[in-house]
Design a protein around this motif. Structure first.
Motif, PDB file in Angstrom:
ATOM      1  N   ALA A 255      -0.029   5.924   4.595  1.00  0.00           N
ATOM      2  CA  ALA A 255       1.209   6.720   3.787  1.00  0.00           C
ATOM      3  C   ALA A 255       1.988   6.982   4.834  1.00  0.00           C
ATOM      4  CB  ALA A 255       0.614   6.551   2.395  1.00  0.00           C
ATOM      5  N   SER A 256       2.981   7.208   4.070  1.00  0.00           N
ATOM      6  CA  SER A 256       3.794   8.251   4.731  1.00  0.00           C
ATOM      7  C   SER A 256       4.005   9.258   4.063  1.00  0.00           C
ATOM      8  CB  SER A 256       5.439   7.644   4.184  1.00  0.00           C
ATOM      9  OG  SER A 256       5.928   7.835   2.447  1.00  0.00           O
TER      10      SER A 256
ATOM     11  N   LEU B  14       3.279  13.614  -0.674  1.00  0.00           N
ATOM     12  CA  LEU B  14       3.619  14.382  -1.327  1.00  0.00           C
ATOM     13  C   LEU B  14       3.862  14.756  -2.919  1.00  0.00           C
ATOM     14  CD1 LEU B  14       5.031  16.884   1.728  1.00  0.00           C
ATOM     15  CD2 LEU B  14       2.847  17.132   0.937  1.00  0.00           C
ATOM     16  N   GLY B  15       4.193  13.964  -2.794  1.00  0.00           N
ATOM     17  CA  GLY B  15       4.014  13.045  -5.029  1.00  0.00           C
ATOM     18  C   GLY B  15       5.558  12.376  -5.135  1.00  0.00           C
ATOM     19  N   GLN B  16       6.039  11.620  -4.073  1.00  0.00           N
ATOM     20  CA  GLN B  16       7.088  10.960  -3.645  1.00  0.00           C
ATOM     21  C   GLN B  16       6.532   9.122  -3.296  1.00  0.00           C
ATOM     22  OE1 GLN B  16      10.384  12.034  -4.599  1.00  0.00           O
ATOM     23  NE2 GLN B  16       9.097  14.363  -4.159  1.00  0.00           N
ATOM     24  N   TRP B  17       7.212   9.122  -5.039  1.00  0.00           N
ATOM     25  CA  TRP B  17       6.014   7.150  -5.450  1.00  0.00           C
ATOM     26  C   TRP B  17       7.106   6.024  -5.307  1.00  0.00           C
ATOM     27  CZ3 TRP B  17       2.284  10.036  -8.991  1.00  0.00           C
ATOM     28  CH2 TRP B  17       1.408  10.144  -8.376  1.00  0.00           C
ATOM     29  N   ASP B  18       7.925   6.808  -4.971  1.00  0.00           N
ATOM     30  CA  ASP B  18       9.238   5.606  -5.176  1.00  0.00           C
ATOM     31  C   ASP B  18       9.325   4.062  -4.012  1.00  0.00           C
ATOM     32  OD1 ASP B  18      10.784   7.024  -6.590  1.00  0.00           O
ATOM     33  OD2 ASP B  18      12.014   7.702  -4.744  1.00  0.00           O
ATOM     34  N   ASN B  19       9.611   3.520  -4.795  1.00  0.00           N
ATOM     35  CA  ASN B  19       9.282   1.933  -4.546  1.00  0.00           C
ATOM     36  C   ASN B  19       7.383   1.902  -3.537  1.00  0.00           C
ATOM     37  OD1 ASN B  19      10.335  -0.733  -2.823  1.00  0.00           O
ATOM     38  ND2 ASN B  19      11.042   0.333  -1.270  1.00  0.00           N
ATOM     39  N   LEU B  20       6.781   2.410  -4.829  1.00  0.00           N
ATOM     40  CA  LEU B  20       5.157   2.173  -4.422  1.00  0.00           C
ATOM     41  C   LEU B  20       4.959   1.392  -5.538  1.00  0.00           C
ATOM     42  CD1 LEU B  20       3.584   5.478  -3.744  1.00  0.00           C
ATOM     43  CD2 LEU B  20       4.009   3.661  -2.471  1.00  0.00           C
TER      44      LEU B  20
ATOM     45  N   LEU C  51      12.147   5.799   2.164  1.00  0.00           N
ATOM     46  CA  LEU C  51      11.671   5.132   1.120  1.00  0.00           C
ATOM     47  C   LEU C  51      11.932   4.431   1.343  1.00  0.00           C
ATOM     48  CD1 LEU C  51       9.535   7.551  -1.367  1.00  0.00           C
ATOM     49  CD2 LEU C  51       9.236   7.594   0.904  1.00  0.00           C
ATOM     50  N   CYS C  52      12.878   3.081   1.811  1.00  0.00           N
ATOM     51  CA  CYS C  52      13.716   1.971   1.421  1.00  0.00           C
ATOM     52  C   CYS C  52      12.456   0.812   2.382  1.00  0.00           C
ATOM     53  CB  CYS C  52      14.906   1.335   2.139  1.00  0.00           C
ATOM     54  SG  CYS C  52      14.907   1.881   4.201  1.00  0.00           S
TER      55      CYS C  52
ATOM     56  N   ILE D 271       1.142  -1.538   0.198  1.00  0.00           N
ATOM     57  CA  ILE D 271      -0.075  -0.453  -0.136  1.00  0.00           C
ATOM     58  C   ILE D 271       0.984   1.568  -0.051  1.00  0.00           C
ATOM     59  CG2 ILE D 271      -1.845  -1.231   0.958  1.00  0.00           C
ATOM     60  CD1 ILE D 271      -1.423  -0.006   3.708  1.00  0.00           C
ATOM     61  N   ALA D 272       1.685   1.385   0.265  1.00  0.00           N
ATOM     62  CA  ALA D 272       2.842   2.232   0.903  1.00  0.00           C
ATOM     63  C   ALA D 272       4.412   2.612   0.609  1.00  0.00           C
ATOM     64  CB  ALA D 272       2.380   3.804   2.139  1.00  0.00           C
TER      65      ALA D 272
END
Length: 918
Positions: A124-125, A130-136, A45-46, A38-39
């Protein structure tokens, strides 16, 4: 379609494989079920965040998983450094407990392939939001992609960060060291929580001394996961290798700027030349341009500028930041109060819940549903707080969709439906009953909501009963008809009859009156109106309530009271109530007004019915007059009861059969019955003739000598046949006997003019008159002459007889009429017809004679072959039949004079009788 299914299948398989491979063999999976990805969060964002549930309790959790494959590109010692840094951060978070820190449900577990631990449910974090979708997961979940922070969420989130830092700095004497959006987690309720203690620094001094923190020098050679995020680090951390609590406050200022600036920090840092970037940043912060903070709200802009100051001494501390006016927002204060409810007593809670309905409309729905609602429903375990919490929960339910209500609110409300104490719970539910019946599923209404209403009707408290009876009509349209008919109405009736409170009794009647429109007409007539007669009290209010129900039922278009019920039950009951001594003048007038309306409608309806019947009968009568019966119609007409009686006694009816041959009214006129002796002789002759025919079947001519051998028998037979032929010839004109009208007991009336068609005379069958019989008998009603008619016998039809002499064979002697004696009933003395004739001839004007209608002369007096009761007057029929109108029948032009009594003054009736009986 198949390709889409295959693509979906491959995607699901891939996700399942990723989850399986990520946590396979990790001890966390022994206690928790791992769901979908989910997030993401944590340093860089590891950490992948999955939803999950605890197997034993089904409690919802979030599972954080670090897949070691992410760091395969690093050397072993670098991998070990990364793993140790991540382990340290989770272990530090597990030891700390505070509402502003992410709560760990299960400590870190390591397997060959991954690290994993469990926390409270997570959305979510802040970095994801805020738009940072790394590792999603791909595609990015829609709820994260479309998530927008409300002002109240931003304000309260930043306030929560300030409170969390205040706890770390003052309570634990610790510097976080890496406060950034990646390490700020939004839980499922929307609260902001701090995690990522990988680079936290604890004070070296004792707890009672001034804290002192020692930070490590920045090492660019280390992997990024082993270093804090440089864009959120204070300048002194890099340039002077020093830090304290003010360094975290600088990080808070950058976070505040990023929140209002679409996730972008104040200054972009070149991570390959970090020292040069920080030197340039130092110059920009020293001479900060107004445009740098243009997107920050004006009321907090000055405080953000202070937090971003180069000098740590200028930066406000965490405790000071919690008290700035920017956070004095009603929504933020409300959310903050909910987070500290566990510290409040019941009195403080009750005061807060009383004022909450004014605040809820000002807050965003998402905040109310996911932040405030869980806090409210958690109070249902405290019965004393339920009356204060419940109005707010129901207020939130009004703004929810039906699906949200069933999923988020109804499970917590179901136990409350069954609570009977305190009484305010029942009152609140009754006031919001329309909401409950609209959004609650049918099964839950039947099992939870309506039983609560039934308990309220049967409650021991008069106030509860009154309120329930007043509220029921407001949601009666939402109750299904079987429940209302079988459960609700019987309880209302029982409450009305059994209560000792006048208010409850009156409110019961008012409630019934208001919900009548939702009931069936016949249910009201069969159940509600009879119930009104069972009410024992006679107070004016009760009587007016009863009158109101009668009036509503009577005037309602769908209901109405039939005239039969009005005449036999409603009006008698209302009339008896109207004269009660407790009623005043106005109340009595109200009763009389309704009674008059009922009488008028009953009169109008019944009068209309009678007029319609009258018109139908007149139309039928006119058709019979204009279209006299023919032989075909007479033959087809069904036999009447009179025909059956005539068949029993052997007389010939209009449509009867004689000797097996059917005759019509035209070819079969009225006949005089034979005497018993004559019938015996005729029977013997027929028997002898039959024997002769049976002996000589091939010589029918042999019968003639046998019959001629007895001249006496031949003369008698000839005399009888001639006599009947002569009687047939006595019928006046060619009158035809029409068939009897169905539904009447008499076939026709004697009239002064010729009778053309059948006319009902209105006799009631219970009077004992039979119709259209030729052999109808007369019987005296008492010691007088002939005041009555026989009820079960047939009298001769005198209408076909005249004063003319009969055939020669029967004129010189009076016939023996004693054979008709058997037609009289057994309970009265028999009078032979010879005696009837002699008595009638010897008397003057007798009562029996006066029964005859007016006639023209002795011949026309008895005219009309179809009259079943010869001599019955038209006046008698008028008294019995309201539809009979004498003017419908034409009178002859030259009628004889009439005396006042209506009896003709022409030829003597006594002479007629003497002629008839010899």
């Amino acid at each position: 379609m198949e390709s889409m299914l295959n693509k979906l299948k491959s995607t699901v398989t891939k996700v399942t494989a990723d989850v399986t491979s990520a946590v396979m063999g990790n001890p966390v999976t022994r206690e928790f079920e791992v769901g979908r990805h989910i997030a993401s969060g944590g340093p860089g964002l590891c950490w992948r965040i999955y939803n999950g549930t605890k197997k034993s309790t089904k409690q919802e959790v979030a599972v954080f998983v670090f897949d070691k494959k992410m760091i395969d590109k690093y050397q072993k010692f670098e991998k070990d450094q990364i793993i140790d840094s991540l382990k340290r951060g989770v272990q530090q978070l597990t030891r700390l407990r505070h509402p502003r820190l992410l709560t760990v449900q299960h400590p870190l577990e390591e397997s060959r392939d991954c690290l994993a631990f469990c926390t409270e449910p997570v959305f979510a974090s802040l970095s994801n939001v805020l738009g940072q979708w790394d590792n999603l997961p791909s595609p990015v979940p829609k709820d994260i992609k479309e998530y927008k922070l409300y002002d109240v969420e931003t304000k309260y989130g930043l306030l929560q960060m300030s409170e969390g830092l205040s706890f770390l700095h003052s309570g634990v004497k610790m510097v976080h060291g890496n406060l950034c959006p990646e390490n700020i987690i939004l839980n499922k309720s929307g609260a902001w929580k701090i995690m990522g203690f990988d680079f936290s620094i604890s004070s070296n001094n004792p707890a009672d001394a001034e804290p002192k923190y020692t930070c490590k020098e920045w090492e660019p050679s280390l992997p990024p996961l082993c270093l804090p995020n440089p864009e959120y680090l204070a300048p002194e951390y890099i340039l002077s290798v020093s830090c304290d609590s003010a360094s975290d406050m600088y990080s808070l200022g950058v976070v505040m700027h990023a929140v209002f600036n679409e996730g972008k920090p104040v200054i972009q840092v070149n991570k390959h030349d970090i020292f040069k970037s920080f030197s340039r940043q130092l110059d920009q912060l020293s001479n900060m341009s107004p445009s740098l903070l243009s997107k920050v709200p004006e009321e907090v802009r000055e405080h953000v500028k202070m937090l971003l100051s180069v000098s740590p001494n200028v930066r406000p501390d965490a405790d000071q930041m919690t008290k700035i006016p920017f956070f004095d927002d009603v929504g933020a204060v409300t959310l903050q109060y909910f987070d500290t409810l566990f510290q409040r007593d019941n009195l403080q809670k009750s005061q807060f819940y009383k004022g909450l309905p004014k605040v809820l409309p000002k807050l965003p729905k998402r905040v109310v549903v996911y932040r405030i609602l869980p806090a409210l429903t958690s109070e249902f375990v405290n019965p004393d707080m339920v009356p204060f919490v419940l109005p707010n929960v129901l207020l939130i339910a009004e703004e929810c969709t039906k699906e949200e209500y069933v999923r988020l609110i109804l499970p917590d409300l179901s136990p409350v439906f069954k609570q009977q104490e305190p009484l305010q719970i029942l009152l609140i539910f009754l006031q919001k009953m329309d909401l409950l019946l609209t959004k609650t599923p049918a099964d839950d209404i039947k099992n939870s909501v309506l039983p609560m209403v039934y308990r309220a009707v049967e409650a021991s408290s008069v106030q509860i009963q009154e309120l329930c009876l007043n509220i029921i009509p407001t949601f009666a349209n939402l109750i299904d008809y079987p429940s209302m008919k079988n459960s609700l109405i019987p309880r209302i009736k029982s409450a009305c009859l059994q209560t000792s409170s006048l208010a409850v009794r009156v409110n019961s009647l008012v409630c019934l009156g208001k919900i009548l429109e939702y009931l069936d007409k016949w249910y009201v007539i069969d159940e509600i109106l009879p119930f009104l007669q069972q009410i024992p009290s006679r107070e004016p209010a009760v009587l007016m309530g009863i009158l109101g129900i009668y009036k509503c039922t009577f005037t309602h278009k769908k209901l109405g009271i039939p005239k039969e019920h009005l005449a036999t039950k409603s009006l008698p009951h209302l009339v008896s109530l109207s004269i009660d001594n407790n009623l005043n003048l106005n109340q009595f007038n109200s009763f009389m007004l309704v009674i008059r309306d009922m009488l008028n409608r009953m009169e109008a309806e019944h009068k209309t019915k009678l007029e319609q019947l009258h018109i139908m009968q007149e139309q039928h009568r006119s058709l019979n007059i204009t279209n006299p019966g023919n032989s075909t119609e007479e033959t087809k007409s069904p036999p009447t009861s009179a025909n059956q009686i005539d068949d029993i006694f052997g007389s010939t009816s209009v449509n009867g059969k004689e000797n097996g041959s059917a005759t019509t009214a035209t070819s079969q006129p009225n006949r005089v019955s034979l005497t018993l002796e004559e019938k015996q002789r005729l029977a013997k002759e027929q028997e002898q003739a039959a024997k002769l025919r049976s002996q000589q079947p091939l010589a029918p001519q042999a019968i003639k000598p046998a019959t001629s051998s007895s001249s006496k028998t031949k003369d008698l037979t000839s005399s009888l046949l001639n006599n009947m032929t002569s009687l047939n010839s006595l019928s006046l004109g060619s009158s035809v006997r029409p068939p009897p009208v169905q539904g009447t007991t008499m076939a026709a009336f004697p009239s002064s003019g010729p009778m053309v068609g059948p006319v009902s005379n209105g006799f009631n069958p219970s009077m004992g008159f039979q119709s259209a019989g030729l052999g109808m008998g007369m019987r005296p009603s008492g010691p007088g002459l002939y005041g009555g008619m026989a009820a079960t016998t047939s009298a001769p039809n005198f209408g076909a007889l005249s004063q003319n002499q009969g055939p020669s064979g029967l004129t010189n002697r009076a016939p023996n009429m004693s054979a008709l004696d058997n037609l009289f009933t057994a309970n009265k003395p028999k009078v032979p017809l010879n005696q009837i004739g002699s008595q009638a001839a010897s008397g003057g004007s007798t009562p029996w004679v006066s029964q005859f209608g007016p006639g023209q002369n002795a011949q026309t007096q008895m005219q009309g072959a179809a009259v079943g009761m010869g001599g019955m007057p038209a006046g008698f029929g008028m008294q019995a039949n309201p539809f009979f109108s004498p003017q419908n029948f034409s009178q002859p032009g030259a009628a004889p004079s009439m005396n006042p009594s209506g009896v003709k003054q022409s030829a003597s009736v006594n002479n007629d009788l003497q002629d008839l009986f010899g």
